[in-house]
Design a protein around this motif. Structure first.
Motif, PDB file in Angstrom:
ATOM      1  N   VAL A 161       0.837  -1.205   0.000  1.00 28.54           N
ATOM      2  CA  VAL A 161       0.000   0.000   0.000  1.00 28.54           C
ATOM      3  C   VAL A 161       0.868   1.249   0.000  1.00 28.54           C
ATOM      4  CG1 VAL A 161      -1.738   1.301   1.281  1.00 28.54           C
ATOM      5  CG2 VAL A 161      -1.903  -1.197   1.160  1.00 28.54           C
ATOM      6  N   GLU A 162       1.923   1.258   0.826  1.00 30.19           N
ATOM      7  CA  GLU A 162       2.727   2.470   0.961  1.00 30.19           C
ATOM      8  C   GLU A 162       3.699   2.684  -0.189  1.00 30.19           C
ATOM      9  OE1 GLU A 162       4.201   2.524   4.990  1.00 30.19           O
ATOM     10  OE2 GLU A 162       2.172   2.834   5.801  1.00 30.19           O
ATOM     11  N   ASP A 163       3.721   1.763  -1.163  1.00 24.95           N
ATOM     12  CA  ASP A 163       4.438   2.037  -2.412  1.00 24.95           C
ATOM     13  C   ASP A 163       3.754   3.169  -3.177  1.00 24.95           C
ATOM     14  OD1 ASP A 163       6.069  -0.108  -1.841  1.00 24.95           O
ATOM     15  OD2 ASP A 163       5.136  -1.471  -3.282  1.00 24.95           O
ATOM     16  N   PHE A 164       2.482   3.383  -2.887  1.00 22.24           N
ATOM     17  CA  PHE A 164       1.669   4.320  -3.661  1.00 22.24           C
ATOM     18  C   PHE A 164       1.263   5.545  -2.846  1.00 22.24           C
ATOM     19  CE2 PHE A 164       0.966  -0.070  -4.967  1.00 22.24           C
ATOM     20  CZ  PHE A 164       1.345  -0.015  -6.299  1.00 22.24           C
ATOM     21  N   SER A 165       1.916   5.746  -1.699  1.00 17.70           N
ATOM     22  CA  SER A 165       1.576   6.875  -0.831  1.00 17.70           C
ATOM     23  C   SER A 165       2.799   7.341  -0.060  1.00 17.70           C
ATOM     24  CB  SER A 165       0.477   6.453   0.160  1.00 17.70           C
ATOM     25  OG  SER A 165       0.223   7.462   1.104  1.00 17.70           O
ATOM     26  N   ASP A 166       2.820   8.617   0.278  1.00 16.73           N
ATOM     27  CA  ASP A 166       3.874   9.166   1.121  1.00 16.73           C
ATOM     28  C   ASP A 166       3.534   9.009   2.600  1.00 16.73           C
ATOM     29  OD1 ASP A 166       5.340   9.991  -1.091  1.00 16.73           O
ATOM     30  OD2 ASP A 166       4.337  11.950  -1.171  1.00 16.73           O
ATOM     31  N   LYS A 167       2.323   8.552   2.901  1.00 18.99           N
ATOM     32  CA  LYS A 167       1.908   8.419   4.294  1.00 18.99           C
ATOM     33  C   LYS A 167       2.439   7.125   4.908  1.00 18.99           C
ATOM     34  CE  LYS A 167      -2.392  11.071   3.974  1.00 18.99           C
ATOM     35  NZ  LYS A 167      -3.866  11.024   4.183  1.00 18.99           N
ATOM     36  N   TYR A 168       2.677   7.179   6.207  1.00 21.13           N
ATOM     37  CA  TYR A 168       3.050   5.999   6.974  1.00 21.13           C
ATOM     38  C   TYR A 168       2.010   5.837   8.076  1.00 21.13           C
ATOM     39  CZ  TYR A 168       5.804   2.723   9.801  1.00 21.13           C
ATOM     40  OH  TYR A 168       6.230   1.625  10.506  1.00 21.13           O
ATOM     41  N   ILE A 169       1.257   4.745   8.026  1.00 17.10           N
ATOM     42  CA  ILE A 169       0.211   4.469   9.005  1.00 17.10           C
ATOM     43  C   ILE A 169       0.607   3.232   9.808  1.00 17.10           C
ATOM     44  CG2 ILE A 169      -2.245   3.962   9.359  1.00 17.10           C
ATOM     45  CD1 ILE A 169      -1.795   6.678   8.061  1.00 17.10           C
ATOM     46  N   SER A 170       0.539   3.326  11.126  1.00 20.70           N
ATOM     47  CA  SER A 170       0.908   2.174  11.950  1.00 20.70           C
ATOM     48  C   SER A 170      -0.084   1.036  11.730  1.00 20.70           C
ATOM     49  CB  SER A 170       0.961   2.547  13.430  1.00 20.70           C
ATOM     50  OG  SER A 170      -0.329   2.525  14.009  1.00 20.70           O
ATOM     51  N   ARG A 171       0.395  -0.177  11.892  1.00 21.09           N
ATOM     52  CA  ARG A 171      -0.471  -1.339  11.728  1.00 21.09           C
ATOM     53  C   ARG A 171      -1.586  -1.337  12.768  1.00 21.09           C
ATOM     54  NH1 ARG A 171       3.397  -6.457  11.577  1.00 21.09           N
ATOM     55  NH2 ARG A 171       4.458  -5.289  13.221  1.00 21.09           N
ATOM     56  N   ASN A 172      -1.297  -0.851  13.958  1.00 25.19           N
ATOM     57  CA  ASN A 172      -2.316  -0.813  15.011  1.00 25.19           C
ATOM     58  C   ASN A 172      -3.495   0.079  14.610  1.00 25.19           C
ATOM     59  OD1 ASN A 172      -0.734  -2.416  16.871  1.00 25.19           O
ATOM     60  ND2 ASN A 172       0.530  -0.615  17.192  1.00 25.19           N
ATOM     61  N   ILE A 173      -3.184   1.245  14.071  1.00 29.81           N
ATOM     62  CA  ILE A 173      -4.236   2.173  13.625  1.00 29.81           C
ATOM     63  C   ILE A 173      -5.024   1.554  12.482  1.00 29.81           C
ATOM     64  CG2 ILE A 173      -4.683   4.394  12.518  1.00 29.81           C
ATOM     65  CD1 ILE A 173      -3.966   4.666  15.450  1.00 29.81           C
ATOM     66  N   PHE A 174      -4.322   0.969  11.524  1.00 29.24           N
ATOM     67  CA  PHE A 174      -4.998   0.386  10.360  1.00 29.24           C
ATOM     68  C   PHE A 174      -5.922  -0.754  10.790  1.00 29.24           C
ATOM     69  CE2 PHE A 174      -5.802  -1.999   6.608  1.00 29.24           C
ATOM     70  CZ  PHE A 174      -5.678  -1.124   5.541  1.00 29.24           C
ATOM     71  N   ILE A 175      -5.424  -1.648  11.643  1.00 28.74           N
ATOM     72  CA  ILE A 175      -6.223  -2.795  12.070  1.00 28.74           C
ATOM     73  C   ILE A 175      -7.470  -2.334  12.815  1.00 28.74           C
ATOM     74  CG2 ILE A 175      -6.269  -4.804  13.604  1.00 28.74           C
ATOM     75  CD1 ILE A 175      -3.261  -5.173  12.919  1.00 28.74           C
ATOM     76  N   GLY A 176      -7.322  -1.363  13.706  1.00 30.24           N
ATOM     77  CA  GLY A 176      -8.473  -0.871  14.454  1.00 30.24           C
ATOM     78  C   GLY A 176      -9.550  -0.311  13.543  1.00 30.24           C
ATOM     79  N   GLU A 177      -9.144   0.504  12.596  1.00 30.94           N
ATOM     80  CA  GLU A 177     -10.096   1.086  11.649  1.00 30.94           C
ATOM     81  C   GLU A 177     -10.742   0.012  10.784  1.00 30.94           C
ATOM     82  OE1 GLU A 177     -12.383   3.816   9.709  1.00 30.94           O
ATOM     83  OE2 GLU A 177     -11.053   4.284  11.399  1.00 30.94           O
ATOM     84  N   MET A 178      -9.958  -0.935  10.326  1.00 31.94           N
ATOM     85  CA  MET A 178     -10.475  -1.977   9.441  1.00 31.94           C
ATOM     86  C   MET A 178     -11.464  -2.885  10.168  1.00 31.94           C
ATOM     87  SD  MET A 178      -8.393  -4.895   7.315  1.00 31.94           S
ATOM     88  CE  MET A 178      -7.932  -5.749   8.820  1.00 31.94           C
ATOM     89  N   LEU A 179     -11.155  -3.278  11.409  1.00 38.34           N
ATOM     90  CA  LEU A 179     -12.055  -4.155  12.151  1.00 38.34           C
ATOM     91  C   LEU A 179     -13.395  -3.472  12.421  1.00 38.34           C
ATOM     92  CD1 LEU A 179      -9.682  -5.924  14.718  1.00 38.34           C
ATOM     93  CD2 LEU A 179     -10.722  -6.917  12.669  1.00 38.34           C
ATOM     94  N   ASN A 180     -13.365  -2.201  12.773  1.00 37.57           N
ATOM     95  CA  ASN A 180     -14.619  -1.488  13.005  1.00 37.57           C
ATOM     96  C   ASN A 180     -15.438  -1.371  11.727  1.00 37.57           C
ATOM     97  OD1 ASN A 180     -14.302  -1.074  15.780  1.00 37.57           O
ATOM     98  ND2 ASN A 180     -13.150   0.814  15.477  1.00 37.57           N
ATOM     99  N   THR A 181     -14.768  -1.136  10.613  1.00 39.38           N
ATOM    100  CA  THR A 181     -15.469  -1.067   9.330  1.00 39.38           C
ATOM    101  C   THR A 181     -16.036  -2.431   8.967  1.00 39.38           C
ATOM    102  OG1 THR A 181     -13.946   0.675   8.620  1.00 39.38           O
ATOM    103  CG2 THR A 181     -15.261  -0.383   6.905  1.00 39.38           C
ATOM    104  N   PHE A 182     -15.266  -3.478   9.228  1.00 41.03           N
ATOM    105  CA  PHE A 182     -15.747  -4.838   8.985  1.00 41.03           C
ATOM    106  C   PHE A 182     -17.015  -5.104   9.787  1.00 41.03           C
ATOM    107  CE2 PHE A 182     -16.197  -9.262  10.099  1.00 41.03           C
ATOM    108  CZ  PHE A 182     -15.942  -9.939   8.905  1.00 41.03           C
ATOM    109  N   TYR A 183     -17.018  -4.723  11.052  1.00 38.88           N
ATOM    110  CA  TYR A 183     -18.175  -4.983  11.907  1.00 38.88           C
ATOM    111  C   TYR A 183     -19.428  -4.303  11.361  1.00 38.88           C
ATOM    112  CZ  TYR A 183     -21.186  -5.115  16.023  1.00 38.88           C
ATOM    113  OH  TYR A 183     -22.242  -5.311  16.874  1.00 38.88           O
TER     114      TYR A 183
END
Length: 250
Positions: A161-183
């Motif tokens: 994912v970060e090959d295509f972005s200058d942003k660096y997002i921690s795995r903890n933040i990503f997982i939390g957001e993804m799990l809530n969206t999944f729910y």
């Protein structure tokens, strides 16, 4: 180093989820299957790396330490449709990438997420039946998140994912957001929202099935998650099988 933090992730997510983290396992899906009799719905196993990460059709999934997200969710859905669970997982991941990175990825039916035609995520849903009734389902999600030097044999088809972005997002933040969206999607899934991310619809595809390979056009996705294809002026649902999107002629 982007270290996984159970407390941080658990504090972000809906109470539906029970988060557990291990440094290494063979496959998060297999680990949950081995312990399925002792699990409650919403149990999430996250590994820092996998020695035998799995994809569909027996393919392997590269899972290096510290770079990606490798997790599985134990579920007891009230519907017996593994394709729907796969679509929910794909949409949750795609929406999270878009929200956190500002990049809208494409979902290639049925289980891949692409950015610039490179696979950055794969989903593997496995189910267990008792007397033809669904006992449980396990959804495995593997995401290439942070950039790293991939093996030469997959470099042309896969990316991070970060090959295509200058942003660096921690795995903890990503997982939390993804799990809530999944729910949220697990409770209320709209196939029309999924279609907005599809990079398969209205394309010419090659369908690979156990007994034959043929060319067709992907024209729709029905409410069950089946891909509706057209071949020789006949339309029919594709329930399984592997597809390749054919390059458009210039």
């Amino acid at each position: 180093m982007d270290q996984l933090d159970k407390k941080q992730i658990q504090s972000q997510v809906n109470d539906f989820f029970e988060v557990h983290i291990v440094d290494s396992t063979d496959s998060t899906n297999d680990a949950l299957k081995r312990n399925s009799k002792h699990l409650s719905e919403g149990f999430v196993l996250i590994a820092n790396n996998q020695s035998k990460g799995k994809g569909r059709n027996g393919n392997s999934f590269s899972s290096p330490s510290d770079m990606g997200i490798y997790l599985s969710i134990y579920l007891k859905p009230d519907f017996n449709n593994s394709i729907k669970l796969t679509l929910i997982s794909c949409l949750a991941t795609a929406k999270t990438i878009e929200k956190l990175y500002g990049i809208k990825p494409g979902i290639k039916w049925v289980n891949d997420i692409l950015i610039n035609n490179k696979k950055v995520c794969g989903i593997l849903c496995e189910t267990s039946l008792i007397n033809e009734e669904l006992d449980y389902a396990i959804v495995g999600i593997g995401i290439n998140l942070h950039s790293y030097q991939m093996n030469e044999e997959i470099r042309d088809i896969a990316g991070c994912v970060e090959d295509f972005s200058d942003k660096y997002i921690s795995r903890n933040i990503f997982i939390g957001e993804m799990l809530n969206t999944f729910y949220d999607l697990y409770l209320n899934f709209d196939i029309e929202e999924y279609k907005k991310y599809s990079c398969t619809l209205n394309t010419e595809i090659k369908v690979i099935e156990p007994k034959e390979t043929y060319l067709a056009k992907a024209i729709d996705i029905d409410e069950n998650g089946y891909l509706i294809v057209e071949r020789e002026n006949k339309k029919f649902p594709l329930v399984s099988g592997e597809i390749h999107i054919r390059p458009q002629e210039k």
